[in-house]
Structures are given as C-alpha cells and as structure tokens.
Design a protein around this motif. Structure first.
Motif, PDB file in Angstrom:
ATOM      1  N   PRO A 105      -1.626   4.589  -6.426  1.00  0.00           N
ATOM      2  CA  PRO A 105      -1.444   4.236  -5.002  1.00  0.00           C
ATOM      3  C   PRO A 105      -1.956   2.820  -4.708  1.00  0.00           C
ATOM      4  O   PRO A 105      -3.065   2.457  -5.117  1.00  0.00           O
ATOM      5  N   LEU A 106      -1.131   2.059  -3.992  1.00  0.00           N
ATOM      6  CA  LEU A 106      -1.476   0.661  -3.688  1.00  0.00           C
ATOM      7  C   LEU A 106      -2.831   0.558  -2.985  1.00  0.00           C
ATOM      8  O   LEU A 106      -3.642  -0.318  -3.292  1.00  0.00           O
ATOM      9  N   GLU A 107      -3.093   1.457  -2.042  1.00  0.00           N
ATOM     10  CA  GLU A 107      -4.344   1.330  -1.271  1.00  0.00           C
ATOM     11  C   GLU A 107      -5.569   1.544  -2.166  1.00  0.00           C
ATOM     12  O   GLU A 107      -6.611   0.928  -1.951  1.00  0.00           O
ATOM     13  N   VAL A 108      -5.430   2.382  -3.189  1.00  0.00           N
ATOM     14  CA  VAL A 108      -6.575   2.577  -4.095  1.00  0.00           C
ATOM     15  C   VAL A 108      -6.729   1.347  -4.993  1.00  0.00           C
ATOM     16  O   VAL A 108      -7.842   0.869  -5.239  1.00  0.00           O
ATOM     17  N   PHE A 109      -5.590   0.809  -5.452  1.00  0.00           N
ATOM     18  CA  PHE A 109      -5.635  -0.421  -6.255  1.00  0.00           C
ATOM     19  C   PHE A 109      -6.364  -1.523  -5.473  1.00  0.00           C
ATOM     20  O   PHE A 109      -7.260  -2.198  -5.993  1.00  0.00           O
ATOM     21  N   GLU A 110      -5.990  -1.668  -4.197  1.00  0.00           N
ATOM     22  CA  GLU A 110      -6.592  -2.737  -3.380  1.00  0.00           C
ATOM     23  C   GLU A 110      -8.079  -2.493  -3.138  1.00  0.00           C
ATOM     24  O   GLU A 110      -8.868  -3.432  -3.104  1.00  0.00           O
TER      25      GLU A 110
END
Ligand SMILES: NC(=O)c1ccc[n+]([C@@H]2O[C@H](COP(=O)([O-])OP(=O)(O)OC[C@H]3O[C@@H](n4cnc5c(N)ncnc54)[C@H](O)[C@@H]3O)[C@@H](O)[C@H]2O)c1
Length: 258
Positions: A105-110
């Motif tokens: 998930p992008l939000e976890v990556f960020e």
C-alpha cells in the motif's frame, strides 16, 4: 568500563525501543548525558531510569521524527537541558509491512520513508549546526542489512534503509573537514519488538517457525542483541573511531558476506 563519553551529550532517537534503550544505557554507563527521544513521553520513563541505574543522567523528549518542528525542538531542548550536543544516534525506525512490492500500500510505503528516511535527514540537518559549535561530533544512523541487500518481503523497508546509507555517506563527505563524522550501522535481525512484528508478518500462524527460518539465514545461528549493537554505536561515536567516517558497518553474525 571506560568513561569515553565524559562531558559529552548524546541524543538517542527511538530511545524507548530495543536498540535505542540499550544505547541510552551504554552512553550513560560511559559517562554521557543523554537526551532520550521517542514518540511519547510515557514510553521514555524506562530510558531515564535506565540511564540513572547506569550511573548517568537522561532527559526525556517526546518528538515525532517525521515532523521538522519536532526535530528542531528535540535538538533545542537538548541544548537547553544539557548544554550542547556531541553525538546523534539517529535510530528511530519502523518496519512497515511484510508484503510484495506490487501489493504494497502506497500510504504504508510513504510512512516507512517518512520515519526511516525523512526522520534521519531531519535529525542530521538539525544537529549539524550544534555539532559545529562543539568543533565536531559524531552521527550514527541506523540502517540495516536491508540497507545493503534486497529482500522480497519488505520492499519499503529495504528502500528506506538503502537511503539511510546514502544520507550517511553524503553527510560524511560534506562535514568531514569540520570534524563531524557520519557512519551507518547495518544490523541483521536483532532481538527486539521489531523482529516479533516481522515474524508475525512472515507467518501469523507460526511466528516461531518464521523465527527459526530467519535464524537459519544467519551463520552465527542467532539474532543479535541490542547490547551488541549499542557496543558498536558507542565505539563509532568515541574518539577510538576518530578516523572512521562514511563507513557502513554490518553487525550481522556473518549474514551478509555469503
Ligand atoms: N530489530 C532489528 O532486527 C533491526 C535490524 C536492523 C535495523 N534495525 C533498526 O534499528 C532501529 C531500532 O529498531 P528496534 O529494533 O529497536 O525497534 P523498536 O520498535 O523496539 O524501536 C523503534 C523505536 O522507534 C520509535 N519510533 C517509531 N516511529 C517514530 C517516530 N515517528 N518518531 C519518533 N520515534 C519513533 C518507536 O516508538 C520505538 O520506540 C530502527 O531504525 C530499525 O529499523 C532493527
């Protein structure tokens, strides 16, 4: 035990966690006064007590390392409370998820990049002016074996720790002439909360089996201890390491040479 840090002030981020707490203890035992930084004040009592039990002194500072204002504030509060800064152990970090890249998930990556990379960057940026005032100093950034090798299970963490190595090398070249040293450490699995979380991530049904698998990937046959990591950090921050700058130090029971 020697007093290598008599008269020195050390900031430790992630001080409520496994490796951070061991570093607080080690710095305090060797004579430093310590600013223990972590997300919540409530979690930092143990760090303050640990420093006291080691015959030293620590102050607790709540800060989120992803916020520039918090980072500037933890450096300012250290200067106000302890008179300056000589050492930054830039160690706060999160593991993110165990998940292949195409499903990550992008939000976890960020979030992983924010804590592990932006947090380290902001810490270096804020502390350099204070180290200059002392005529030099030492920064140790916590990377990981994931900072020098790939890993299919934790792509965000791997990317973030490679970035920590890059920031460390760049910082070393930028500030060496001013007597400021920047080194990165690359631990293999170390026995802390973070490994419990990763074991769960690898196998929620059988985290112990996941632990056995991970231990089998380390020729020493075991995880490292937070105290072993703290000993390396203390060495790198001491005058014994005066010409060691821009180094990337594995501490991994021979996990990465293979
Ligand atoms: N345990 C391992 O196997 C291992 C291996 C290699 C590298 N590392 C690295 O070592 C460092 C310390 O990890 P640990 O094993 O002690 O884990 P830990 O979870 O016990 O400690 C990490 C600490 O960082 C703090 N933290 C997280 N986000 C923060 C934020 N935004 N602001 C301030 N503090 C924050 C947490 O509250 C926690 O106390 C991390 O950078 C981690 O990536 C750990």
């Amino acid at each position: 035990m020697s007093n290598r840090f008599e008269g020195k002030v050390a900031i430790v981020t992630g001080a409520a966690g496994g490796i951070g707490l061991a570093a607080v203890e080690r710095f305090a035992r060797e004579g430093a006064r310590v600013a223990a930084v972590d997300l919540a004040d409530s979690a930092l009592g143990r760090a303050v007590d640990t420093a006291k039990a080691a015959g030293g002194e620590a102050i607790a500072i709540a800060a989120d390392v992803t916020h520039a204002a918090d980072v500037e504030a933890y450096v300012a509060k250290t200067v106000e409370g302890l008179g300056g800064v000589d050492i930054l152990f830039n160690n706060a970090g999160i593991e993110g998820l165990v998940c292949p890249l195409d499903e990550y998930p992008l939000e976890v990556f960020e979030k992983v990049m924010a804590v592990n990379v932006t947090g380290v960057f902001l810490g270096m940026k804020a502390v350099v002016p204070e180290l200059r005032k002392r005529g030099g100093g030492s920064i140790v950034n916590t990377a990981s074996v994931a900072g020098i090798t790939g890993n299919a299970l934790i792509p965000a963490y791997v990317a973030s720790k490679h970035a920590v190595v890059g920031l460390s090398r760049s910082g070393a070249q930028t500030y060496a002439a001013e007597g400021i040293r920047v080194n990165a450490i690359c631990p293999s699995p170390i026995d802390t909360r973070m490994m419990r979380s990763l074991e769960e991530g690898v196998s929620a049904d059988d985290p112990e089996a996941a632990q056995e698998l991970m231990k089998a990937s380390i020729p020493a046959g075991r995880y490292g201890t937070p105290e072993e990591v703290a000993a390396l950090v203390a060495f790198l921050c001491s005058d014994d390491a005066a010409f060691i700058n821009g180094g990337v130090y594995t501490i991994d029971g021979a996990m990465t040479p293979g």
